[in-house]
Design an enzyme around this catalytic site. Structure first.
Site, PDB file in Angstrom:
ATOM      1  N   HIS A  25     -13.992 -14.963 -27.935  1.00 25.60           N
ATOM      2  CA  HIS A  25     -13.093 -16.032 -28.351  1.00 25.60           C
ATOM      3  C   HIS A  25     -12.798 -16.939 -27.164  1.00 25.60           C
ATOM      4  O   HIS A  25     -13.161 -16.637 -26.038  1.00 25.60           O
ATOM      5  CB  HIS A  25     -11.768 -15.465 -28.895  1.00 25.60           C
ATOM      6  CG  HIS A  25     -10.951 -14.758 -27.864  1.00 25.60           C
ATOM      7  ND1 HIS A  25     -11.244 -13.489 -27.409  1.00 25.60           N
ATOM      8  CD2 HIS A  25      -9.846 -15.159 -27.172  1.00 25.60           C
ATOM      9  CE1 HIS A  25     -10.358 -13.123 -26.487  1.00 25.60           C
ATOM     10  NE2 HIS A  25      -9.507 -14.126 -26.320  1.00 25.60           N
ATOM     11  N   ASP A  27      -9.329 -19.265 -25.608  1.00 27.12           N
ATOM     12  CA  ASP A  27      -7.871 -19.368 -25.733  1.00 27.12           C
ATOM     13  C   ASP A  27      -7.492 -20.792 -26.089  1.00 27.12           C
ATOM     14  O   ASP A  27      -8.076 -21.745 -25.579  1.00 27.12           O
ATOM     15  CB  ASP A  27      -7.192 -18.961 -24.428  1.00 27.12           C
ATOM     16  CG  ASP A  27      -7.394 -17.482 -24.108  1.00 27.12           C
ATOM     17  OD1 ASP A  27      -7.689 -16.702 -25.030  1.00 27.12           O
ATOM     18  OD2 ASP A  27      -7.256 -17.119 -22.921  1.00 27.12           O
ATOM     19  N   ARG A  97      -7.351   0.901 -18.829  1.00 28.70           N
ATOM     20  CA  ARG A  97      -7.419  -0.479 -18.342  1.00 28.70           C
ATOM     21  C   ARG A  97      -6.157  -1.201 -18.738  1.00 28.70           C
ATOM     22  O   ARG A  97      -5.752  -1.169 -19.888  1.00 28.70           O
ATOM     23  CB  ARG A  97      -8.624  -1.188 -18.951  1.00 28.70           C
ATOM     24  CG  ARG A  97      -8.772  -2.620 -18.519  1.00 28.70           C
ATOM     25  CD  ARG A  97      -9.963  -3.287 -19.230  1.00 28.70           C
ATOM     26  NE  ARG A  97      -9.947  -4.707 -18.961  1.00 28.70           N
ATOM     27  CZ  ARG A  97      -9.216  -5.585 -19.636  1.00 28.70           C
ATOM     28  NH1 ARG A  97      -8.472  -5.200 -20.647  1.00 28.70           N
ATOM     29  NH2 ARG A  97      -9.242  -6.863 -19.304  1.00 28.70           N
TER      30      ARG A  97
END
Length: 176
Positions: A25, A27, A97
């Site tokens: 994607h 932003d 993570r």
């Protein structure tokens, strides 16, 4: 801004592996600052051949005292495509993570259009003006309808290049 763990938790317990990811994607803001504690984020930089597309996926760096700057839709629109929104994704990992993310955008009523310095006879206007609120709402509606912000076939940001039509001043009044 936000702090998240790619395993879907609130970041308090970082001992569990990250089993989920986030698909490709872009932003919808101007740019995003991102720091990650371990590998998982991948970026697709602009193609090195000078075309208007992107190259291959690369791992984003993991550095203790640095943030990665991810170009968003609005910066692409401001520069009339001179700077492209950076597609990125988070891969599922077997290791813990965490990330710190800071999104940077415009006020909802801000009208975003290409800056004059990026429009010329050689580089004609390629992006329609849009208010930040409309861009966010349109992008979210498209996502809900299954139309992601990244077009893998065209290797371009679908949300950054979305055509909103003529400027508000040139639109006919409702009912005409």
């Amino acid at each position: 801004s936000s702090s998240s763990s790619s395993d879907g938790s609130d970041g308090e317990e970082d001992e569990e592996p990250a089993r989920t990811g986030i698909g490709a994607h872009t932003d919808f803001e101007c740019f995003t600052l991102m720091h990650q504690s371990a590998t998982g984020l991948q970026l697709m930089p602009r193609a090195s051949d000078g075309t208007h597309g992107h190259g291959a996926w690369i791992d984003a760096p993991v550095r203790d005292a640095e943030f990665v700057v991810i170009v968003g839709d609005m910066l692409e629109r401001l520069t009339n495509g001179y700077v492209l929104a950076t597609p990125h994704r988070v891969l599922p990992t077997e290791h813990a993570r965490s990330s710190i993310i800071r999104f940077n955008g415009f006020a909802p009523n801000a009208l975003v259009r290409p800056l004059d310095a990026f429009v010329s006879a050689a580089r004609p206007l390629a992006y329609s003006p849009v208010r930040m609120r409309q861009h966010m709402e349109t992008t979210m509606k498209n996502l809900e309808a299954g139309l992601g912000s990244w077009d893998s076939a065209k290797r371009r940001s679908r949300s950054a290049t979305y055509d909103y039509g003529p400027p508000e001043a040139e639109r006919p009044p409702p009912g005409q």
